[in-house]
Design a protein around this motif. Sequence first.
Motif, short mmCIF file in Angstrom:
data_model
loop_
_atom_site.label_atom_id
_atom_site.label_comp_id
_atom_site.label_asym_id
_atom_site.label_seq_id
_atom_site.Cartn_x
_atom_site.Cartn_y
_atom_site.Cartn_z
N GLU A 1 0.87 -1.18 0.00
CA GLU A 1 0.00 0.00 0.00
C GLU A 1 0.91 1.23 0.00
OE1 GLU A 1 -1.86 -0.83 3.71
OE2 GLU A 1 -3.32 -2.22 2.84
N SER A 2 0.49 2.27 -0.69
CA SER A 2 1.37 3.42 -0.84
C SER A 2 0.57 4.71 -0.98
CB SER A 2 2.23 3.17 -2.09
OG SER A 2 3.31 4.04 -2.13
N ALA A 3 1.07 5.80 -0.41
CA ALA A 3 0.48 7.13 -0.58
C ALA A 3 1.57 8.16 -0.34
CB ALA A 3 -0.67 7.34 0.41
N ARG A 4 1.44 9.32 -1.03
CA ARG A 4 2.41 10.39 -0.81
C ARG A 4 1.73 11.73 -0.74
NH1 ARG A 4 7.51 11.13 -0.77
NH2 ARG A 4 7.98 9.08 -1.59
N GLU A 5 2.03 12.51 0.31
CA GLU A 5 1.71 13.95 0.33
C GLU A 5 3.02 14.64 0.73
OE1 GLU A 5 -2.85 14.82 1.33
OE2 GLU A 5 -1.90 13.62 2.89
N GLY B 1 5.99 10.40 2.05
CA GLY B 1 5.59 9.18 1.35
C GLY B 1 5.56 8.04 2.36
N THR C 1 5.06 3.89 2.24
CA THR C 1 4.82 2.64 1.53
C THR C 1 4.92 1.53 2.55
OG1 THR C 1 5.69 3.45 -0.56
CG2 THR C 1 5.67 1.07 -0.26
N ALA D 1 -0.42 10.06 5.07
CA ALA D 1 -0.45 10.52 3.67
C ALA D 1 -1.70 9.97 3.02
CB ALA D 1 0.79 10.04 2.93
N ARG D 2 -2.22 10.73 2.04
CA ARG D 2 -3.40 10.24 1.31
C ARG D 2 -3.26 10.51 -0.17
NH1 ARG D 2 -8.11 8.38 2.27
NH2 ARG D 2 -8.02 8.85 4.49
N GLU D 3 -3.48 9.47 -1.00
CA GLU D 3 -3.73 9.65 -2.43
C GLU D 3 -5.00 8.85 -2.73
OE1 GLU D 3 0.23 10.47 -4.90
OE2 GLU D 3 0.37 8.61 -3.77
N GLU D 4 -4.90 7.79 -3.53
CA GLU D 4 -6.08 6.92 -3.67
C GLU D 4 -6.42 6.31 -2.31
OE1 GLU D 4 -4.13 4.80 -7.18
OE2 GLU D 4 -6.14 3.94 -7.12
N GLY E 1 -5.61 6.29 1.90
CA GLY E 1 -5.05 6.99 3.03
C GLY E 1 -4.29 6.00 3.89
#
Lengths: 106, 106
Positions: A48-52, A55, A57, B50-53, B55
Amino acid sequence: MSIATTPSPPYYAVIFTTVRTDVDKEYIEMANKMDELAKEQTGYLGHESAREELGITVSYWDSLESIKKWKQNTEHLFAQQKGREIWYDSYKTRICKVERDYGFEK
Amino acid sequence: MSIATTPSPPYYAVIFTTVRTDVDKEYIEMANKMDELAKEQTGYLGHESAREELGITVSYWDSLESIKKWKQNTEHLFAQQKGREIWYDSYKTRICKVERDYGFEK
């Protein structure tokens, strides 16, 4: 990307939290390549991964041994070195044992 | 937000991975309120988000007991219920023991 489908605990998680530099050169290509390569490794369960600003992962694995092998994978070692040289200002890697999990779905 | 400063392992991590609905009403206010409230809890060590698709929020704790108390905090229970009713399509919570960590800084 969706929430990783993982087996019943115990299993293992690697939380990789990063702060990027402003150098984008080859970063996306390498990140995608490492995602693909990780999926082929023995014991890989999902990620699972997200970046604001940060980042995050999280990759999931069946054992510490599988995590160790992935860390030492030759192409991955090369990516790690480039990461330190070029793409990351700082990062932290945390190796965890998932002891319990629960979820919710509409 | 920066990478959480955590003590030497072992300590604990709660990986909270979410898929949001398209309902934003009161979400940010509640998320901020829960961040503030978590910081006041016994055993709280830090968090990263962080959140993209997806969170991903990872909070760090000194013990399973502290995690359990936070889960059962009255205001947090209310937020959890509203989360299931309104803000989240799905989520997964994973309770982990951080066994090892290492980092890099420029």
